[in-house]
Motif scaffolding. Sequence first.
Motif, short mmCIF file in Angstrom:
data_model
loop_
_atom_site.label_atom_id
_atom_site.label_comp_id
_atom_site.label_asym_id
_atom_site.label_seq_id
_atom_site.Cartn_x
_atom_site.Cartn_y
_atom_site.Cartn_z
N LEU A 1 -14.73 -7.62 22.12
CA LEU A 1 -14.48 -9.00 21.69
C LEU A 1 -13.45 -9.63 22.62
N PRO A 2 -13.61 -10.91 22.95
CA PRO A 2 -12.62 -11.58 23.82
C PRO A 2 -11.28 -11.69 23.10
N LYS A 3 -10.18 -11.39 23.81
CA LYS A 3 -8.86 -11.39 23.18
C LYS A 3 -7.84 -12.05 24.10
N THR A 4 -6.74 -12.47 23.49
CA THR A 4 -5.60 -12.97 24.25
C THR A 4 -4.85 -11.78 24.82
N ILE A 5 -3.82 -12.07 25.61
CA ILE A 5 -3.04 -11.00 26.22
C ILE A 5 -2.30 -10.16 25.18
N VAL A 6 -2.05 -10.75 23.99
CA VAL A 6 -1.36 -9.99 22.95
C VAL A 6 -2.34 -9.34 21.99
N GLY A 7 -3.65 -9.45 22.28
CA GLY A 7 -4.64 -8.74 21.49
C GLY A 7 -5.27 -9.54 20.36
N LYS A 8 -5.01 -10.84 20.28
CA LYS A 8 -5.60 -11.66 19.24
C LYS A 8 -7.01 -12.07 19.65
N VAL A 9 -7.97 -11.89 18.77
CA VAL A 9 -9.35 -12.22 19.08
C VAL A 9 -9.51 -13.74 19.22
N ARG B 1 -11.53 -16.39 18.54
CA ARG B 1 -12.67 -16.78 17.70
C ARG B 1 -13.41 -17.98 18.30
N ARG B 2 -12.63 -18.95 18.80
CA ARG B 2 -13.23 -20.16 19.35
C ARG B 2 -14.09 -19.84 20.57
N LYS B 3 -13.68 -18.86 21.37
CA LYS B 3 -14.46 -18.49 22.55
C LYS B 3 -15.82 -17.92 22.15
N LEU B 4 -15.84 -17.14 21.06
CA LEU B 4 -17.11 -16.61 20.58
C LEU B 4 -18.05 -17.74 20.17
N THR B 5 -17.51 -18.73 19.49
CA THR B 5 -18.31 -19.87 19.05
C THR B 5 -18.85 -20.63 20.24
N GLU B 6 -18.00 -20.83 21.24
CA GLU B 6 -18.43 -21.55 22.44
C GLU B 6 -19.52 -20.78 23.19
N GLU B 7 -19.38 -19.46 23.27
CA GLU B 7 -20.40 -18.64 23.92
C GLU B 7 -21.74 -18.78 23.20
N ALA B 8 -21.69 -18.78 21.87
CA ALA B 8 -22.92 -18.91 21.09
C ALA B 8 -23.58 -20.25 21.35
N GLU B 9 -22.76 -21.31 21.45
CA GLU B 9 -23.31 -22.64 21.72
C GLU B 9 -23.96 -22.70 23.10
N GLN B 10 -23.33 -22.06 24.07
CA GLN B 10 -23.86 -22.09 25.43
C GLN B 10 -25.17 -21.34 25.56
N ARG B 11 -25.36 -20.31 24.69
CA ARG B 11 -26.59 -19.53 24.75
C ARG B 11 -27.77 -20.23 24.10
#
Length: 559
Positions: A535-543, A545-555
Amino acid sequence: MSSKPWLRHYPAEVPETYDYPKHNLAQLLVQAAERYPERDALHFLGRKLKYKELLDSAYRFAGALQRLGVGSGDRVAVMLPNCPQAVIAYAGTLLTGGIVVMTNPLYMPRELEHQLLDSGAQTIVTLDLLFERVMKVVPLTEVRHVIVTSVKDYLPFPANWLYPLKARRDGQKREVVYSERVLAFARLLRESPAAPCCAQVDAERDLALIQYTGGTTGTAKGVMLTHYNLIANAIQSRLWAYRAAPARERFLAALPFFHVFGLTVLMNQSMYLGGMLVLLPRFEINQTLRAIHRLKPTIFPGAPTMYISLIHHPEAWRYDLSSIDFCISGAAPLPYEVQTEFERITGGKLIEGYGLTEASPVTHANPIWEQRKLGSIGLPLPDTDSRVVHAETGEELPPGEIGELVVRGPQVMRGYWNNPAETAAVLKDGWLYTGDLARMDEDGYFYILDRRKDLIIAGGYNIYPREVEEVLFEHPDVAEAVVAGAVDPYRGETVKAYIVLRKGTDTDAEELKAWCKARLAAYKVPRIYEFRDSLPKTIVGKVLRRKLTEEAEQRKPDD
């Protein structure tokens, strides 16, 4: 103090301010029964109750509660669908000075346990069909008495006689073991005198309702609503619908009363107006169409999914829907196409409003019979101030600028039950910070740009990702899980789960769905599952979520 450009666009019949009464909320029923004793207050699957009969039952229930030791400030959980018993238990609890805790009948044991423990409820009213589920939780809580009723108790003959046969045929478990702690609703009413009672309250401070809502953390919080909050919002809604006539309106109660939108715009407002509630235990489109055709309701508040179901029903044309005068849509954005098609089919008005549990809930609405604006939530209701402020500085922003929507008025909650930190985070100098991004135009019409961060709104229900994620994390094969909203043409959004499995496991979507169904209300269960290696995460390990949604929209494939 900001200017109030919206006042220029108020209908002439709607006052800018009003002197709201400060008394027990149950007085709405007492006064309606005094004015309209012979008018039908409820219609439930063929059975009718007049106002005098409803008040009689509420007095009996109040007396029964008092004999069980329930008094001012005590919490009574009401876990029922829309039925006469829900109205009686609600009003009866208020008459004692008790505090109602409206509880979703769809809750699974883990959800119910949290709500009962947090509220400290010592009494719960529920259905025989829910008895087994409730009793799994009761030993873990402070609940002393479980009051059990059945849908058949208020069905007309012969439906009341046939109901148990149908329930057995459908495989529904209805075995209830009565005892000193487990009591029959119908018997309590029979054995209790209808002695008039109505506890004196400090309406602006004493609570009438603890209504649970989620938060950005996913932890359910109890919104504290006073008698004054709820009376004010019922009257504000009635002032806005100025053409609604006392002792004439019929309210189609498809919205559940365990949602504060249904509680205010249906139960409380109907009592205030001396209206009749057409009670539907759940929203089912065929039953709803038949109810409109036969019973001629005039007011039909709802969520967009209800209106979408109606306009897309292949045989809607067979039903006479012309009795509908107006509908106020809430809980999710209302698509323009749905609005226009619904109005074409029914001849009534359908307008969008806005609110949140913390405001009892209605704060804004489009004018029903005057100018409304596409995509707008409308104007603030009487006595409601509204601003758009800078999310960091709190500075009021000019028209057209995007910021956080804040509101204040007599309908705004006292705070969160036993949660001063969360209360302080959203209540500041009398203003309620909604967490929603909005803008206001030059005319004072407001527009919501985005809901609270990460909140999923599916079919009008608020779903908080963390709660679902915690259930997924409990599965032994799940290494990581994150939940987000996915676009759904019918429900607005649906729940999508992104899953990283533990190495060497092969759990599939069907198994995870079954796991969630056993632990969550049906509307919270993810419908889409995407299995990923990471899962995409920040440098401190937080997932992210918005990036997942954007990836889904792009697909998504191009239209």
